[in-house]
Design a protein around this motif. Structure first.
Motif, PDB file in Angstrom:
ATOM      1  N   ILE A  72       0.845  -1.198   0.000  1.00 42.47           N
ATOM      2  CA  ILE A  72       0.000   0.000   0.000  1.00 42.47           C
ATOM      3  C   ILE A  72       0.880   1.247   0.000  1.00 42.47           C
ATOM      4  CG2 ILE A  72      -1.670   1.295   1.382  1.00 42.47           C
ATOM      5  CD1 ILE A  72      -2.681  -1.411   2.421  1.00 42.47           C
ATOM      6  N   THR A  73       0.522   2.232  -0.808  1.00 43.95           N
ATOM      7  CA  THR A  73       1.283   3.477  -0.857  1.00 43.95           C
ATOM      8  C   THR A  73       0.930   4.355   0.334  1.00 43.95           C
ATOM      9  OG1 THR A  73      -0.388   4.608  -2.205  1.00 43.95           O
ATOM     10  CG2 THR A  73       1.342   3.408  -3.376  1.00 43.95           C
ATOM     11  N   ARG A  74       1.889   5.136   0.791  1.00 48.83           N
ATOM     12  CA  ARG A  74       1.669   5.994   1.967  1.00 48.83           C
ATOM     13  C   ARG A  74       0.561   7.011   1.719  1.00 48.83           C
ATOM     14  NH1 ARG A  74       0.320   7.071   6.091  1.00 48.83           N
ATOM     15  NH2 ARG A  74       1.414   7.897   7.914  1.00 48.83           N
ATOM     16  N   GLU A  75       0.422   7.482   0.485  1.00 49.52           N
ATOM     17  CA  GLU A  75      -0.571   8.503   0.173  1.00 49.52           C
ATOM     18  C   GLU A  75      -1.996   7.985   0.321  1.00 49.52           C
ATOM     19  OE1 GLU A  75       1.972   7.746  -1.803  1.00 49.52           O
ATOM     20  OE2 GLU A  75       3.264   9.508  -1.477  1.00 49.52           O
ATOM     21  N   SER A  76      -2.167   6.667   0.301  1.00 44.01           N
ATOM     22  CA  SER A  76      -3.506   6.083   0.432  1.00 44.01           C
ATOM     23  C   SER A  76      -3.956   5.991   1.882  1.00 44.01           C
ATOM     24  CB  SER A  76      -3.529   4.669  -0.175  1.00 44.01           C
ATOM     25  OG  SER A  76      -3.191   4.689  -1.543  1.00 44.01           O
ATOM     26  N   ILE A  77      -3.036   6.244   2.802  1.00 44.01           N
ATOM     27  CA  ILE A  77      -3.301   6.082   4.225  1.00 44.01           C
ATOM     28  C   ILE A  77      -3.271   7.442   4.920  1.00 44.01           C
ATOM     29  CG2 ILE A  77      -2.525   5.008   6.376  1.00 44.01           C
ATOM     30  CD1 ILE A  77      -3.544   3.009   4.362  1.00 44.01           C
ATOM     31  N   GLY A  78      -4.271   7.669   5.760  1.00 39.00           N
ATOM     32  CA  GLY A  78      -4.282   8.877   6.577  1.00 39.00           C
ATOM     33  C   GLY A  78      -3.564   8.641   7.888  1.00 39.00           C
ATOM     34  N   ASP A  79      -4.130   9.127   8.966  1.00 38.15           N
ATOM     35  CA  ASP A  79      -3.517   8.934  10.283  1.00 38.15           C
ATOM     36  C   ASP A  79      -3.606   7.477  10.729  1.00 38.15           C
ATOM     37  OD1 ASP A  79      -3.008  11.623  10.364  1.00 38.15           O
ATOM     38  OD2 ASP A  79      -4.022  11.985  12.270  1.00 38.15           O
ATOM     39  N   ILE A  80      -2.589   7.042  11.426  1.00 35.99           N
ATOM     40  CA  ILE A  80      -2.608   5.754  12.122  1.00 35.99           C
ATOM     41  C   ILE A  80      -2.636   6.094  13.609  1.00 35.99           C
ATOM     42  CG2 ILE A  80      -1.366   3.618  12.572  1.00 35.99           C
ATOM     43  CD1 ILE A  80      -0.077   3.950   9.788  1.00 35.99           C
ATOM     44  N   ASP A  81      -3.790   5.915  14.223  1.00 32.66           N
ATOM     45  CA  ASP A  81      -3.984   6.305  15.617  1.00 32.66           C
ATOM     46  C   ASP A  81      -3.829   5.084  16.519  1.00 32.66           C
ATOM     47  OD1 ASP A  81      -4.717   9.044  15.041  1.00 32.66           O
ATOM     48  OD2 ASP A  81      -6.626   8.266  14.290  1.00 32.66           O
ATOM     49  N   VAL A  82      -2.809   5.117  17.368  1.00 28.63           N
ATOM     50  CA  VAL A  82      -2.553   4.008  18.293  1.00 28.63           C
ATOM     51  C   VAL A  82      -2.897   4.477  19.701  1.00 28.63           C
ATOM     52  CG1 VAL A  82      -0.843   2.388  19.177  1.00 28.63           C
ATOM     53  CG2 VAL A  82      -0.718   3.151  16.792  1.00 28.63           C
ATOM     54  N   GLY A  83      -3.948   3.916  20.248  1.00 24.01           N
ATOM     55  CA  GLY A  83      -4.371   4.273  21.583  1.00 24.01           C
ATOM     56  C   GLY A  83      -3.954   3.246  22.614  1.00 24.01           C
ATOM     57  N   GLU A  84      -4.507   3.364  23.805  1.00 25.72           N
ATOM     58  CA  GLU A  84      -4.163   2.440  24.882  1.00 25.72           C
ATOM     59  C   GLU A  84      -4.677   1.039  24.616  1.00 25.72           C
ATOM     60  OE1 GLU A  84      -2.297   2.886  27.574  1.00 25.72           O
ATOM     61  OE2 GLU A  84      -1.814   4.915  26.910  1.00 25.72           O
ATOM     62  N   ASP A  85      -5.884   0.941  24.038  1.00 24.45           N
ATOM     63  CA  ASP A  85      -6.492  -0.375  23.872  1.00 24.45           C
ATOM     64  C   ASP A  85      -6.984  -0.687  22.469  1.00 24.45           C
ATOM     65  OD1 ASP A  85      -8.567   1.397  23.813  1.00 24.45           O
ATOM     66  OD2 ASP A  85      -9.640   0.575  25.540  1.00 24.45           O
ATOM     67  N   LYS A  86      -6.833   0.261  21.535  1.00 21.35           N
ATOM     68  CA  LYS A  86      -7.246  -0.006  20.165  1.00 21.35           C
ATOM     69  C   LYS A  86      -6.427   0.821  19.177  1.00 21.35           C
ATOM     70  CE  LYS A  86     -11.175   3.208  20.270  1.00 21.35           C
ATOM     71  NZ  LYS A  86     -12.652   3.333  20.091  1.00 21.35           N
ATOM     72  N   VAL A  87      -6.477   0.387  17.931  1.00 20.44           N
ATOM     73  CA  VAL A  87      -5.749   1.051  16.846  1.00 20.44           C
ATOM     74  C   VAL A  87      -6.751   1.374  15.739  1.00 20.44           C
ATOM     75  CG1 VAL A  87      -3.937   0.824  15.102  1.00 20.44           C
ATOM     76  CG2 VAL A  87      -3.623  -0.195  17.384  1.00 20.44           C
ATOM     77  N   GLN A  88      -6.630   2.560  15.200  1.00 22.57           N
ATOM     78  CA  GLN A  88      -7.502   3.002  14.111  1.00 22.57           C
ATOM     79  C   GLN A  88      -6.652   3.449  12.930  1.00 22.57           C
ATOM     80  OE1 GLN A  88     -11.278   5.665  14.461  1.00 22.57           O
ATOM     81  NE2 GLN A  88      -9.569   7.073  14.238  1.00 22.57           N
ATOM     82  N   ILE A  89      -6.906   2.884  11.771  1.00 21.15           N
ATOM     83  CA  ILE A  89      -6.200   3.260  10.544  1.00 21.15           C
ATOM     84  C   ILE A  89      -7.202   3.940   9.619  1.00 21.15           C
ATOM     85  CG2 ILE A  89      -4.864   2.449   8.572  1.00 21.15           C
ATOM     86  CD1 ILE A  89      -4.312  -0.121  10.227  1.00 21.15           C
ATOM     87  N   ILE A  90      -6.911   5.160   9.231  1.00 24.46           N
ATOM     88  CA  ILE A  90      -7.774   5.894   8.310  1.00 24.46           C
ATOM     89  C   ILE A  90      -7.204   5.734   6.907  1.00 24.46           C
ATOM     90  CG2 ILE A  90      -8.705   8.169   7.721  1.00 24.46           C
ATOM     91  CD1 ILE A  90      -8.406   8.891  10.693  1.00 24.46           C
ATOM     92  N   ALA A  91      -8.069   5.453   5.932  1.00 26.04           N
ATOM     93  CA  ALA A  91      -7.576   5.140   4.589  1.00 26.04           C
ATOM     94  C   ALA A  91      -8.570   5.575   3.523  1.00 26.04           C
ATOM     95  CB  ALA A  91      -7.306   3.635   4.467  1.00 26.04           C
ATOM     96  N   HIS A  92      -8.081   5.574   2.280  1.00 24.72           N
ATOM     97  CA  HIS A  92      -8.922   5.879   1.126  1.00 24.72           C
ATOM     98  C   HIS A  92      -9.905   4.734   0.898  1.00 24.72           C
ATOM     99  CE1 HIS A  92     -10.194   6.999  -2.878  1.00 24.72           C
ATOM    100  NE2 HIS A  92      -9.504   8.119  -2.797  1.00 24.72           N
ATOM    101  N   GLN A  93     -11.118   5.083   0.494  1.00 26.12           N
ATOM    102  CA  GLN A  93     -12.187   4.107   0.310  1.00 26.12           C
ATOM    103  C   GLN A  93     -11.809   2.965  -0.632  1.00 26.12           C
ATOM    104  OE1 GLN A  93     -15.260   4.589   2.015  1.00 26.12           O
ATOM    105  NE2 GLN A  93     -15.513   2.437   1.468  1.00 26.12           N
ATOM    106  N   ARG A  94     -10.935   3.255  -1.606  1.00 23.11           N
ATOM    107  CA  ARG A  94     -10.577   2.216  -2.578  1.00 23.11           C
ATOM    108  C   ARG A  94      -9.857   1.031  -1.933  1.00 23.11           C
ATOM    109  NH1 ARG A  94      -7.075   6.593  -4.088  1.00 23.11           N
ATOM    110  NH2 ARG A  94      -4.904   6.212  -3.470  1.00 23.11           N
ATOM    111  N   LEU A  95      -9.357   1.225  -0.706  1.00 22.49           N
ATOM    112  CA  LEU A  95      -8.626   0.149  -0.024  1.00 22.49           C
ATOM    113  C   LEU A  95      -9.511  -0.696   0.895  1.00 22.49           C
ATOM    114  CD1 LEU A  95      -5.340   1.962   1.072  1.00 22.49           C
ATOM    115  CD2 LEU A  95      -5.646   0.407  -0.851  1.00 22.49           C
ATOM    116  N   GLN A  96     -10.786  -0.359   1.007  1.00 22.15           N
ATOM    117  CA  GLN A  96     -11.606  -1.003   2.030  1.00 22.15           C
ATOM    118  C   GLN A  96     -11.668  -2.519   1.869  1.00 22.15           C
ATOM    119  OE1 GLN A  96     -15.224   0.937   3.252  1.00 22.15           O
ATOM    120  NE2 GLN A  96     -16.301  -1.015   3.467  1.00 22.15           N
ATOM    121  N   ASP A  97     -12.015  -3.003   0.703  1.00 24.28           N
ATOM    122  CA  ASP A  97     -12.117  -4.451   0.507  1.00 24.28           C
ATOM    123  C   ASP A  97     -10.762  -5.131   0.660  1.00 24.28           C
ATOM    124  OD1 ASP A  97     -14.814  -4.185   0.054  1.00 24.28           O
ATOM    125  OD2 ASP A  97     -14.653  -4.236  -2.135  1.00 24.28           O
TER     126      ASP A  97
END
Length: 245
Positions: free
Chosen positions: A103-128
């Motif tokens: 995956i290219t870096r431009e397709s990914i937004g913030d990678i949020d690493v919290g205490e108990d969960k991780v959230q990756i924000i990405a372009h819709q084309r990568l969902q599947d």
């Protein structure tokens, strides 16, 4: 310095401003490139907006859209994939797994690493693709869930509050205090173009900093000056800094 890839992308964005018939969504860009985009199109008269999935996002997607469309009506091609943090992992671990998947870096937004969960924000084309292929981090299996862009949550940024004493507000004398290396290394980093203040590259070691400035040092991270008004008995400056971790 703007490389050929950046020049090509900026020309595509400028072209979208010239042919502004419908909303055009681009990829995610860091604060430095966001500033380059603004410098390129701010006088075009065309509405544009940056959005990264939540108000505190750093990496943001660009949309150029016609003036007859309201910004509130934009449907952002953004989603988030989330999983529980069951082992010690950081931003680097998650990004490395994504790059391993091609995956290219431009397709990914913030990678949020919290205490108990991780959230990756990405372009819709990568969902599947991510739903099928992102199933482990550091060799450990993960179970993911998908969030629509309207369901994405802000993550509190992790930082360490530092109090350091410096002789002046010069850039070279401050960055070594924040990241713990020699004054000579400060000069090398500045000369190599690795230091940015408020997302603009600074190549003068005697550049003067002020409260509110955001300092980015490639390979080391980012810090924000919270206060620099207090003086010690010897006349030095006591600096309050948030170093992001």
């Amino acid at each position: 310095m703007t490389d050929k890839k950046d020049i090509f992308l900026l020309s595509r964005i400028a072209d979208a401003c010239d042919k502004n018939f419908e909303p055009r969504f681009f990829d995610f860009y860091d604060e430095v490139f966001q500033k380059k985009i603004v410098d390129t199109i701010k006088h075009s008269g065309v509405p544009y907006l940056f959005f990264g999935g939540h108000p505190d996002a750093e990496r943001k997607m660009l949309c150029v859209y016609p003036d007859y469309i309201s910004a509130e009506d934009l449907e952002w091609p953004i989603f988030a994939i989330e999983f529980e943090k069951t082992i010690p992992i950081d931003h680097r671990n998650v990004l490395g797994e994504l790059m391993h998947l091609g995956i290219t870096r431009e397709s990914i937004g913030d990678i949020d690493v919290g205490e108990d969960k991780v959230q990756i924000i990405a372009h819709q084309r990568l969902q599947d693709f991510l739903w099928i292929n992102l199933n482990q981090i550091k060799g450990r299996e993960i179970k993911t869930i998908i969030k629509d862009w309207k369901q994405i949550q802000s993550f509190e940024k992790n930082f360490k509050r530092l109090s350091v004493v410096v002789a002046s507000n010069r850039l070279d004398g401050i960055i070594n205090k924040i990241w713990g290396f020699s004054r000579q290394n400060s000069l090398v980093f500045i000369k190599q173009g690795k230091v940015r203040v408020n997302y603009t590259e600074i190549n003068k070691n005697d550049f003067r900093l002020k409260s509110g400035d955001v300092i980015s040092l490639r390979g080391k991270g980012k810090a924000k000056i919270i206060g620099m008004d207090e003086r010690t008995k010897k006349g030095n400056i006591r600096l309050e800094v948030d170093r992001y971790i």
